[in-house]
Design an enzyme around this catalytic site. Structure first.
Site, short mmCIF file in Angstrom:
data_model
loop_
_atom_site.label_atom_id
_atom_site.label_comp_id
_atom_site.label_asym_id
_atom_site.label_seq_id
_atom_site.Cartn_x
_atom_site.Cartn_y
_atom_site.Cartn_z
N LYS A 100 8.72 -8.54 -3.31
CA LYS A 100 9.80 -7.59 -3.51
C LYS A 100 11.16 -8.29 -3.35
CE LYS A 100 6.13 -5.12 -3.86
NZ LYS A 100 5.55 -4.34 -2.77
N TYR A 156 2.37 2.44 2.87
CA TYR A 156 2.15 1.86 1.54
C TYR A 156 0.69 2.10 1.11
CZ TYR A 156 1.56 -1.79 -1.96
OH TYR A 156 1.27 -2.47 -3.10
#
Ligand SMILES: *Cc1c(COP(=O)(O)O)cnc(C)c1O
Length: 385
Positions: free
Chosen positions: A199, A102
């Protein structure tokens, strides 16, 4: 902490009927920053909300239950959770991380490295022998992200844990992309699981939050100590929202996944699409491993358009339902352009090394009706020719 209930039931019922003072079915939101002492020299269960908060504790218990961990620490963001794991590492020790992790993790790990806090090695976890070579010397932590972002490369968690153990390293897995519904890294021997609850766990794109779930009570205590000392604990309001989100997590994941599977299969045959990366496709290099290690393939699809940045612009101007935005895991569908958005913090060289070309697009497939989503993507592809 593992509940005897089916996880689908436990997620729906997490923290319900826990307020005897009112009998409320849904637990109240405790916003108080401070708590009275029952008497001089006597401490109640809570004293100050940075250190402990009833709403946040209910969420932590629910997350630990979902990941079958000993305990969870809820943080103010996914990055705060990642930084919290970093607190466990001795100064100057080695951290091994995937080169396509990420973008925010890449930025943080690189900064630690530049300042000399840690020796960080970014590796291609998929390159034969790379991990073995890196872990032939002692290390403090191996960072796993599987599926990787945005190429959805799959890492064998159990095999990596075995190599890490031999090097004396802890293993932390960023499980944000699949949620505990589709993958449980602690069951493969990982020491910690990290989530950006921003998320799927919250699932409605209206909270930024994170969590670290520990396999053992000792590690949980250590993480909780650091979270209080550094002040990275999450807010009561955000905790309330995420706890609400996880009641529908299993139901949402089922629709996310069936939509994504259908769209990936359809996209694979379309003109203008160079390749489709989705672990559920037989063409995906990690398909067999994903099938063995995961309970499902998730709802992130990465596609590469023919024609690079130009094609990307035309596609993005034509789609209406896939909102052009960073992030993922909400009920609404999103599309992101990794090289200018999520992975812009990486240098062009680092992006090239990780295989992130300008023609890549990452779809976060939502729970809208499949025919609408497919028609939208078809309009995007029609704009290419
Ligand atoms: C979003 C994300 C993070 C960072 O979480 P924030 O809540 O944005 O701080 C970390 N890892 C992955 C895989 C993510 O998608």
């Amino acid at each position: 902490m593992t509940s005897p209930l089916d996880p689908r039931t436990a997620a729906v019922r997490a923290g319900l009927e826990t307020d005897p003072s009112t009998g409320a079915v849904v637990p109240p939101l405790h916003l108080s920053s401070t708590y009275t002492f029952p008497a001089f020299g006597e401490k109640g269960p809570y004293d100050y909300s940075r250190s402990g908060n009833p709403t946040r504790d209910l969420l932590a218990a629910a997350l630990a239950d979902l990941e079958s961990g000993a305990g969870a620490v809820v943080t103010g963001s996914g990055m705060a959770a990642i930084a919290l794991v970093g607190q466990l590492l001795p100064r100057g020790s080695r951290l091994i991380a995937p080169h396509d992790c990420y973008g925010g993790s890449f930025r943080l790990f690189s900064a630690w490295q530049r300042r000399g806090d840690l020796q960080v090695e970014f590796l291609d976890f998929g390159a034969p022998g790379a991990l073995e070579a890196a872990l032939s010397k002692p290390a403090a932590l191996v960072w796993i992200e599987t599926p990787g972002n945005p190429l959805l490369r799959i890492t064998d968690i159990a095999a990596t844990v075995a190599l890490a153990r031999a090097a004396g390293a802890l293993v932390a897995v960023d499980n944000t992309f699949l949620s505990p519904v589709l993958q449980q890294p602690l069951s493969f021997g990982a020491d910690m699981v990290v989530h950006s609850t921003t998320k799927y766990l919250n699932g409605h794109s209206d909270v930024v939050g994170g969590a670290v779930i520990a396999a053992t009570p000792e590690r949980h205590t250590e993480l909780a100590w650091w979270a209080n000392a550094t002040g990275v604990t999450g807010s009561a309001f955000d905790s309330y929202m995420v706890l609400r989100g996880i009641r529908t997590l299993h139901a949402r994941m089922a629709i996310h996944e069936s939509n994504a599977g259908a769209l990936a299969a359809w996209l694979e045959g379309q003109r203008g699409v160079r390749r489709v990366l989705y672990p559920g496709l037989r063409s995906h290099p990690g398909h067999a491993l994903a099938r063995a290690q995961q309970k499902g393939f998730g709802a992130i699809i990465t596609l590469e358009l023919e024609g690079g940045g130009d094609a990307v612009r035309r596609f993005l101007e034509a789609v209406k339902l896939f909102s052009l935005a960073e992030s993922l895991g909400g009920v609404e569908s999103l599309v992101a352009h990794p090289s200018t958005m999520t992975h812009a913090a990486m240098t062009p060289e680092a992006r090239a090394a990780a295989g992130l070309s300008d023609g890549l697009l990452r779809l976060s497939v939502g729970i809208e009706a499949l025919p609408d989503l497919q028609r939208d993507l078809a309009a995007g592809l029609a704009a290419l020719s």
